[in-house]
Design an enzyme around this catalytic site. Structure first.
Site, mmCIF file in Angstrom:
data_model
loop_
_atom_site.group_PDB
_atom_site.id
_atom_site.type_symbol
_atom_site.label_atom_id
_atom_site.label_comp_id
_atom_site.label_asym_id
_atom_site.label_seq_id
_atom_site.Cartn_x
_atom_site.Cartn_y
_atom_site.Cartn_z
ATOM 1 N N LYS A 110 2.180 -7.826 -2.266
ATOM 2 C CA LYS A 110 1.139 -7.445 -3.219
ATOM 3 C C LYS A 110 1.775 -6.849 -4.467
ATOM 4 C CE LYS A 110 -3.203 -4.801 -3.426
ATOM 5 N NZ LYS A 110 -4.164 -4.004 -2.623
ATOM 6 N N SER A 183 -8.955 -5.696 -3.149
ATOM 7 C CA SER A 183 -7.766 -5.782 -3.999
ATOM 8 C C SER A 183 -6.605 -6.579 -3.436
ATOM 9 C CB SER A 183 -7.292 -4.382 -4.395
ATOM 10 O OG SER A 183 -6.677 -3.717 -3.324
ATOM 11 N N SER A 207 -9.298 -2.701 1.504
ATOM 12 C CA SER A 207 -8.657 -3.788 0.760
ATOM 13 C C SER A 207 -7.576 -4.563 1.493
ATOM 14 C CB SER A 207 -8.083 -3.250 -0.558
ATOM 15 O OG SER A 207 -9.123 -2.911 -1.433
#
Length: 514
Positions: A110, A183, A207
């Site tokens: 990420k 997210s 998330s």
């Protein structure tokens, strides 16, 4: 980066792009390439030298070049360094220096996590030029285990819900018009679409679990402090968790075992070394107590999802688990006091750039930060008192059982537009609240209390969207959670969904399987 395309045929994109695209000189994927291979099976083949990390990485990059211009799961593809890491892994394995099950495995990270020498934007236009001088601890650990970092996955702005209009928005590979999750959306999309074998995500209000649910993969949110947050851009310091998303429970367990552990550079890191989640998978669940509050779990949720959850519980009961009726604490006001705490902490995290550079923020995060900066000491104290009470109540409940079962959300991925995702906060929340009115009740309590949770697919809706089941456990019980989830996924009545998910050809995707 460009605006999301509209009106594009999913089958046409997958069918034509895979056949022709290349990336930075990487050839097309091999005929025998299996993009939906599990991480664990890929690790077995690499260890026995049936599969080369070089071939696997090259094929994964070729597939990413073909598919991701539409799906937008990656913010930055690191093709050159990924091939170099794969070649190093292949050489070490050939020399008898096999590091373990992540050696030579292509993963995504990420774009909230620092990567040395590679930009880390966090979905923020204001951070577009930020290039860290070191890796985040979680990236260090994955690389030490021999993992190959394919690239940085896209996310919402600052890890909130909305996206910056100047940045790409990932598309749900099952249906481009449906929500890709919160997210860690890029990580969920990349895993689901066969663009990596596992990915790093973060979870502040859901998330990791919501993108896993929306995209039909497994997401593990560990205990707070179990995985170091050093080098991970903060959304809210007291709520942020780092964990894996993967295709199967065993894959997530293998990643967690590498990612978790004490870190002196993170003051919130736990001192205790974690029990191996992967080693717990074969333990069985006879006598395991699974808590179920039927009112909490089933009230107002999608009827098909309720049936899928019941079927999963029947599978567990058939293996000797005990289903225990429990009472979940009242969580109806959780979204309200979560927003107070998260908003206050996020405003502090962005103090260097907001409001000084407010114009560079998207409308959603601009409004969220402004509200967070306006939180009064009295409001914060009230929210923290409510949080402390909820934590005591949830800890007391979890002490009476081994895991708590519930959905990850009250509906499958909901219809959404690009304009809504990059638009104002109020419009986004109105649409989300209408489509999934209870979803926050299934994820935010676990972040506020800091207890671990795992979600996994448990079937499909009539229109082909994944359903998802969640288990929550006591602090430090990741091994138990993975054990129960593994028994669910291994024996569940919806196991045919795995075959459907993988499709029938080497280049199929969730979209092509529809």
């Amino acid at each position: 980066m460009s605006e999301q395309p509209s009106g594009v045929s999913r089958r046409r994109v997958i069918g034509t792009a895979v056949a022709s695209a290349t990336y930075a000189g990487v050839a097309r994927a091999s005929v025998g390439f299996e993009p939906y291979l599990s991480l664990r099976e890929a690790a077995r083949r690499i260890a026995t030298r049936e599969l080369s990390p070089v071939d696997l990485t090259r094929d994964m990059l070729a597939r990413t070049a073909a598919v991701d211009p539409v799906l937008k799961s990656y913010a930055t593809v690191m093709a050159d360094s990924a091939m170099a890491e794969a070649q190093t892994a292949a050489g070490e394995i050939a020399a008898g220096r096999y590091r373990g099950p992540l050696h030579g495995i292509p993963i995504g990270v990420k774009d909230l996590c620092w990567t040395k020498g590679v930009r880390t934007m966090g979905g923020l236009a204001v951070r577009r030029s930020f290039t860290p001088r070191e890796d985040a601890t979680v990236v260090v650990r994955l690389r030490r285990a021999g993992a190959v970092v394919l690239g940085k996955t896209n996310l919402s702005e600052g890890a909130a819900a909305g996206y910056n209009p100047a940045m790409d928005v990932p598309l749900n590979p099952w249906n481009h018009d449906r929500w890709p999750g919160l997210s860690s959306s890029g990580s969920g999309v990349a895993v689901a679409a066969g663009l990596c074998l596992g990915a790093v995500g973060t979870d502040t209000g859901g998330s990791i679990r919501m993108p896993a649910s929306a995209n039909g993969v497994v997401g593990l949110k560990p205990t707070y402090g179990r995985v170091s947050r050093y080098g991970v851009m903060a959304m809210a310091d007291s709520l942020d968790h780092v964990g894996p998303l993967a295709r199967e429970v065993a894959d997530a367990a293998l990643m967690f075992d590498v990612m978790a552990g004490p870190d002196l550079r993170d003051p919130t890191s736990l001192d205790a070394a974690p029990a191996s989640a992967a080693k717990a998978l074969g333990g069985g669940i006879r006598g395991v107590r699974i808590g179920l509050d039927r009112g909490y779990a089933f009230k107002g949720i999608d009827a098909g999802e309720a049936l899928a959850l019941e079927a999963a519980l029947n599978v567990l009961e058939s293996q000797g688990a005990q289903i225990v009726e429990v009472r979940m604490p009242d969580v109806s006001d959780v979204p309200q006091f979560w927003r107070v705490i998260c908003g206050h902490e996020m405003a502090a995290a962005h103090a260097a750039t907001f409001p000084a550079r407010a114009a560079e923020y998207g409308p959603y995060l601009r409004a969220f930060l402004a509200a967070g900066a306006a939180v009064t000491p009295e409001q914060l104290a009230t929210a923290q008192t409510r949080r402390a009470a909820l934590t005591v109540q949830l800890d007391a409940l979890l002490a009476t059982i081994d895991v708590l079962a519930c959905p990850t959300s009250d509906r499958p991925a909901w219809p959404i537009t690009h304009a809504l995702q990059v638009g104002p906060l109020d419009a986004y929340h109105r649409a989300w609240g209408a489509a999934q009115p209870r979803s926050a009740e299934f994820t935010m309590p676990m972040d506020l209390a800091g207890v671990p949770a795992i979600c996994l697919p448990c079937g499909f809706s009539p229109d082909g969207l994944p359903y998802s089941l969640q288990f929550t456990g006591r602090r430090l019980s990741e091994a138990m959670l993975c054990r129960v989830a593994y028994c669910t996924s291994r024996r569940r009545t919806g196991a045919a969904a795995i075959r459907r998910f993988r499709g029938s050809s080497s280049h199929s995707s969730p979209e092509a399987a529809r």
